[in-house]
Design a protein around this motif. Structure first.
Motif, PDB file in Angstrom:
ATOM      1  N   GLN A  59      -5.783   9.442  -0.470  1.00 35.05           N
ATOM      2  CA  GLN A  59      -5.862   7.990  -0.586  1.00 35.05           C
ATOM      3  C   GLN A  59      -4.832   7.302   0.309  1.00 35.05           C
ATOM      4  O   GLN A  59      -5.134   6.307   0.983  1.00 35.05           O
ATOM      5  CB  GLN A  59      -5.658   7.571  -2.046  1.00 35.05           C
ATOM      6  N   THR A  60      -3.603   7.844   0.351  1.00 27.98           N
ATOM      7  CA  THR A  60      -2.547   7.262   1.176  1.00 27.98           C
ATOM      8  C   THR A  60      -2.860   7.441   2.654  1.00 27.98           C
ATOM      9  O   THR A  60      -2.635   6.536   3.474  1.00 27.98           O
ATOM     10  CB  THR A  60      -1.199   7.922   0.843  1.00 27.98           C
ATOM     11  N   VAL A  61      -3.384   8.604   3.015  1.00 32.90           N
ATOM     12  CA  VAL A  61      -3.731   8.859   4.411  1.00 32.90           C
ATOM     13  C   VAL A  61      -4.844   7.912   4.857  1.00 32.90           C
ATOM     14  O   VAL A  61      -4.778   7.314   5.942  1.00 32.90           O
ATOM     15  CB  VAL A  61      -4.155  10.324   4.604  1.00 32.90           C
ATOM     16  N   ARG A  62      -5.873   7.770   4.029  1.00 30.82           N
ATOM     17  CA  ARG A  62      -6.980   6.876   4.381  1.00 30.82           C
ATOM     18  C   ARG A  62      -6.499   5.434   4.527  1.00 30.82           C
ATOM     19  O   ARG A  62      -6.954   4.687   5.404  1.00 30.82           O
ATOM     20  CB  ARG A  62      -8.071   6.949   3.310  1.00 30.82           C
ATOM     21  N   GLN A  63      -5.591   5.031   3.662  1.00 29.96           N
ATOM     22  CA  GLN A  63      -5.046   3.675   3.748  1.00 29.96           C
ATOM     23  C   GLN A  63      -4.349   3.466   5.089  1.00 29.96           C
ATOM     24  O   GLN A  63      -4.486   2.413   5.726  1.00 29.96           O
ATOM     25  CB  GLN A  63      -4.063   3.428   2.599  1.00 29.96           C
ATOM     26  N   THR A  64      -3.614   4.469   5.538  1.00 34.64           N
ATOM     27  CA  THR A  64      -2.924   4.374   6.820  1.00 34.64           C
ATOM     28  C   THR A  64      -3.918   4.268   7.967  1.00 34.64           C
ATOM     29  O   THR A  64      -3.770   3.432   8.870  1.00 34.64           O
ATOM     30  CB  THR A  64      -2.025   5.611   7.024  1.00 34.64           C
ATOM     31  N   LEU A  65      -4.955   5.106   7.942  1.00 34.61           N
ATOM     32  CA  LEU A  65      -5.959   5.080   9.004  1.00 34.61           C
ATOM     33  C   LEU A  65      -6.689   3.739   9.028  1.00 34.61           C
ATOM     34  O   LEU A  65      -6.945   3.171  10.107  1.00 34.61           O
ATOM     35  CB  LEU A  65      -6.950   6.225   8.809  1.00 34.61           C
ATOM     36  N   ASP A  66      -7.030   3.216   7.854  1.00 31.67           N
ATOM     37  CA  ASP A  66      -7.712   1.922   7.786  1.00 31.67           C
ATOM     38  C   ASP A  66      -6.814   0.802   8.311  1.00 31.67           C
ATOM     39  O   ASP A  66      -7.275  -0.111   9.019  1.00 31.67           O
ATOM     40  CB  ASP A  66      -8.133   1.620   6.349  1.00 31.67           C
ATOM     41  N   THR A  67      -5.538   0.866   7.966  1.00 31.57           N
ATOM     42  CA  THR A  67      -4.587  -0.151   8.416  1.00 31.57           C
ATOM     43  C   THR A  67      -4.496  -0.168   9.935  1.00 31.57           C
ATOM     44  O   THR A  67      -4.516  -1.236  10.562  1.00 31.57           O
ATOM     45  CB  THR A  67      -3.203   0.113   7.804  1.00 31.57           C
ATOM     46  N   LEU A  68      -4.399   1.008  10.542  1.00 30.37           N
ATOM     47  CA  LEU A  68      -4.314   1.081  12.002  1.00 30.37           C
ATOM     48  C   LEU A  68      -5.620   0.625  12.650  1.00 30.37           C
ATOM     49  O   LEU A  68      -5.605  -0.058  13.684  1.00 30.37           O
ATOM     50  CB  LEU A  68      -3.982   2.502  12.435  1.00 30.37           C
ATOM     51  N   ALA A  69      -6.740   0.992  12.043  1.00 29.91           N
ATOM     52  CA  ALA A  69      -8.033   0.615  12.618  1.00 29.91           C
ATOM     53  C   ALA A  69      -8.238  -0.896  12.579  1.00 29.91           C
ATOM     54  O   ALA A  69      -8.817  -1.486  13.506  1.00 29.91           O
ATOM     55  CB  ALA A  69      -9.164   1.320  11.859  1.00 29.91           C
ATOM     56  N   GLU A  70      -7.773  -1.533  11.508  1.00 26.50           N
ATOM     57  CA  GLU A  70      -7.963  -2.979  11.348  1.00 26.50           C
ATOM     58  C   GLU A  70      -6.957  -3.797  12.145  1.00 26.50           C
ATOM     59  O   GLU A  70      -7.195  -4.989  12.386  1.00 26.50           O
ATOM     60  CB  GLU A  70      -7.867  -3.344   9.869  1.00 26.50           C
ATOM     61  N   ALA A  71      -5.855  -3.183  12.554  1.00 25.90           N
ATOM     62  CA  ALA A  71      -4.791  -3.941  13.206  1.00 25.90           C
ATOM     63  C   ALA A  71      -5.210  -4.467  14.575  1.00 25.90           C
ATOM     64  O   ALA A  71      -4.854  -5.588  14.964  1.00 25.90           O
ATOM     65  CB  ALA A  71      -3.543  -3.074  13.340  1.00 25.90           C
ATOM     66  N   GLY A  72      -5.947  -3.643  15.333  1.00 26.19           N
ATOM     67  CA  GLY A  72      -6.369  -4.076  16.660  1.00 26.19           C
ATOM     68  C   GLY A  72      -5.261  -4.052  17.699  1.00 26.19           C
ATOM     69  O   GLY A  72      -5.455  -4.497  18.833  1.00 26.19           O
ATOM     70  N   GLU A  73      -4.095  -3.567  17.329  1.00 24.33           N
ATOM     71  CA  GLU A  73      -2.955  -3.465  18.248  1.00 24.33           C
ATOM     72  C   GLU A  73      -2.033  -2.369  17.722  1.00 24.33           C
ATOM     73  O   GLU A  73      -2.127  -1.972  16.560  1.00 24.33           O
ATOM     74  CB  GLU A  73      -2.194  -4.792  18.311  1.00 24.33           C
TER      75      GLU A  73
END
Length: 719
Positions: A387-401
């Motif tokens: 769950q923590t790993v997926r949250q990190t990946l989603d955060t980076l994907a949504e950041a756009g930078e």
């Protein structure tokens, strides 16, 4: 199925040019190791495979066998043929310095790129390009430095004459000292042009790790199997022993009593930084020449400590595992462990530092009852849940930078060190990439390999049980350790305490034990004030940035001790355990805090006491603040409070999220604010535990803004 010692190819010395090549190899070896040096057969097999056949080879041999001679001789031969420089991926600065010194003795020009010599990088790159460098040593962390990875590494790898992976067990996550940075080596090997030989070396790999590393070495070169040269791992000079003592004071006293009686100089290993510092301080007070050596020691001080040990100017370095792989001192007379490592393979590697050039060296383990608690702590730092790993990946994907680690901390609840480790693993898996400015998502599919993580965790648990079995062993200790490494030639050594029946005495001189008790019972450790707000707090709707205003900052505080301290640590872990009752502290603990106050070199004595609010231990904290107020004749101001009686919620683990949590939750009531504004001296701010330090920082800010002239935090535990 056992990995073969070699692959059954013909004897290289029988090839038409084999004799001439071997003679040149012997000449280079003599330049490196002295006129009487001769190549071992497996050294020659490895050199021939690298130089004549441009193969990939894995050498698993005991410490002191001469693995570095293989790559230095091969380097000299390859350079003589006009090949490019050898690139050695090496994990530790101490190891790099030893390797450079060894290379220079053989006339091999060696340079290094690591975190301690950044000002030399450009000149090193220029010298490599000019052909003035024979060996370039690179730390694994550099392999994913964006500038090095994109600008330097491709050209360097393409022109290399030989690539060496030292301490290759770090490549495998089955290994006792797996390092995520090492996993990038697989990509490096995959991208190498044909014809560049590769050598991997280690002294501590069981069959599973050997097979895993051999398979990884084939990456990008499927033409033939990796040549595996694995020899017996016996260390004839080592006298293994275990001395079981009842408590930390007995172990410290034992060290002070017996260390002067052991010949030569050596290493005392501890499990934690605090234990290394405390032990070094105690032995120094007992008149012994020792120095502490940890991952937190200044790099220049580390180098000075290494040099002092190499020159026998100190009796011992008291070290964590920061002083480990590759430290080369042939006349190291002993290795003593104050606490047991959680892996017998790791233990064997560390004791293998001793006795390389001696007929006898002592390896004594002093296990402690608290060792398993420390193992549990290190185990808690394993790869995070999905769950923590997926949250990190989603955060980076949504950041756009690109997001820096500091900005990620505001969105992912992991401590910085653990977050960085996770990102390194995801980077190797291809899910994220480090670029200028931080980290980005690659968008590639990523699978949480729960089966593998579970299997690795089970392997670590087996290692822990095996370490306990080693401590309690009633058969040969050397045979046991070699068995853990799947050494087929393991047999009773005839030298360890079990084989000989000669055990170290466990009676401790009362005077030494009292001295140890006095030192370990000495309370007090600093709590540094927070001076800078974490980056990106505005994204959490917290209007804090830059430096913490001096007018809101607390002074340096004090804790009774750290959780990891050898002395008070055990008692604090018991008092503040999750399942411990909420009750007043004992008179002994209270008197410890009184001694901390008595020894405090504050600019102004506190005149009042305030308490931090607590959801889990309200009775303990309130009682402690009241008793200190009465004993010190200080004005009791009462307690800060939470906006919600349930508290700030589940404790966050990293700085940004924890600060946001307490900033939103912590309040100062009108009565406390009024009294704080009327005191004419510092306020003692009492709490049970200083972890990230942000609760105390926010509490101090509230008191200072209410008019308190200064705030002095005092807690039971720190860290």
């Amino acid at each position: 199925m056992r990995t073969p010692t070699h692959d059954g190819t013909h004897d290289p010395s029988s090839a038409p040019a084999g004799g001439a090549l071997r003679e040149r190899a012997e000449q280079h070896l003599r330049a490196l190791a002295g006129d009487g040096a001769r190549l071992r057969e497996d050294q020659w097999r490895a050199i021939h495979a690298l130089v004549a056949d441009q193969r990939r080879a894995l050498v698993v041999q005991r410490t002191g066998w001469g693995k570095s001679a293989v790559y230095f001789v091969a380097t000299a031969l390859r350079r003589g043929e006009g090949a490019g420089p050898t690139v050695i991926v090496s994990p530790l600065l101490a190891l790099m310095r030893n390797q450079i010194a060894a290379a220079e003795r053989a006339g091999i020009r060696a340079r290094t790129i690591n975190s301690s010599n950044t000002t030399d990088w450009e000149s090193t790159y220029a010298d490599v390009a000019a052909g003035l460098v024979d060996v370039l040593l690179v730390s694994p962390e550099r392999l994913n430095n964006p500038e090095f990875r994109d600008r330097v590494l491709p050209e360097l790898a393409a022109g290399a004459g030989l690539v060496v992976i030292d301490e290759a067990h770090c490549v495998s996550d089955w290994g006792h000292d797996f390092r995520p940075d090492y996993r990038r080596i697989r990509q490096l090997l995959h991208d190498l042009p044909d014809g560049i030989p590769v050598l991997a070396t280690t002294a501590t790999a069981n069959e599973r790790v050997t097979h895993d590393v051999a398979e990884q070495l084939r990456s990008g070169d499927e033409r033939q199997e990796t040549l595996v040269l694995r020899g017996p791992l016996e260390r004839e000079s080592l006298r293994l022993a275990v001395a079981q003592l009842p408590d930390p004071t007995a172990r410290m006293g034992w060290l002070a009593e017996h260390l002067p009686r052991i010949e030569g100089s050596g290493i005392i290993y501890t499990l934690t930084v605090n234990a290394a510092l405390e032990t070094a301080r105690f032995l120094t007070e007992q008149g012994m020449a020792v120095r502490a050596y940890t991952g937190q020691t200044d790099p220049e001080e580390r180098r000075e400590a290494e040099d002092a040990l190499l020159a026998n100017e100190v009796k011992a370095l008291v070290a964590t595992s920061a002083l480990g792989m590759g430290f080369d001192k042939p006349d190291l007379g002993f290795v003593v462990h104050l606490g047991a490592p959680q892996s017998p393979i790791s233990y064997y590697q560390q004791v293998g530092r001793a006795g390389r050039g001696l007929d006898r060296a002592e390896a004594v383990l002093l296990p402690g009852r608290e060792d398993t608690q420390i193992w549990d702590y290190f185990a808690s730092l394993s790869f995070p849940p999905e769950q923590t790993v997926r949250q990190t990946l989603d955060t980076l994907a949504e950041a756009g930078e690109p997001l820096s680690v500091a900005r990620l901390e505001t969105r992912v609840d992991l401590r910085r060190s653990r977050l960085e480790q996770m990102l390194k693993v995801l980077d190797v898996d291809g899910a994220v990439q480090r670029v200028r400015g931080g980290w980005v998502s690659t968008g590639r599919p990523w699978i949480y390999d729960s089966e593998r993580y579970t299997a690795v965790a089970a392997a670590r648990e087996r290692e822990r049980r095996a370490m306990l079995d080693y401590i309690a062993a009633t058969t040969c200790r050397m045979e046991f350790l070699r068995g853990q490494l799947d050494d087929a030639e393991a047999e009773p050594c005839g030298r360890c305490d079990v084989c000989t029946g000669r055990y170290w005495p466990t009676e401790v001189d009362p005077g030494r034990r009292d001295a140890a008790a006095g030192m370990l019972d000495r309370p007090g450790t600093p709590i540094a004030p927070r001076r800078q707000w974490p980056t990106g707090m505005k994204t959490l709707d917290i209007p804090l940035s830059g430096r913490v205003p001096e007018g809101e900052r607390h002074e340096e505080g004090r804790a009774l001790a750290r959780f990891t301290d050898v002395g008070w640590g055990s008692e604090l872990r018991r008092i503040l355990a999750v399942d411990a009752p909420d009750e007043p502290v004992s008179d002994r603990v209270l008197q410890g805090l009184v001694r901390v106050l008595a020894d405090w070199d504050w600019a102004r004595r506190p005149v009042a006491v305030a308490a931090m609010p607590s959801v889990t231990r309200p009775a303990l904290v309130a009682d402690l603040a009241g008793r200190l107020a009465r004993l010190g004749r200080l004005e009791p101001l009462g307690s800060l409070e939470y906006a919600d009686p349930a508290g700030p919620g589940e404790r966050r683990h990293n700085s940004a999220l924890r600060l946001a949590q307490v900033h939103k939750a912590l309040r100062i009531g009108p009565d406390l604010a009024g009294r704080a504004g009327q005191v004419d001296g510092p306020v003692l701010l009492v709490d049970d535990h200083a972890d990230t330090g942000w609760s105390l920082a926010v509490g101090a800010s509230l008191l200072r803004r209410a008019g308190a002239p200064a705030v002095l935090p005092l807690t039971l535990a720190a860290g």
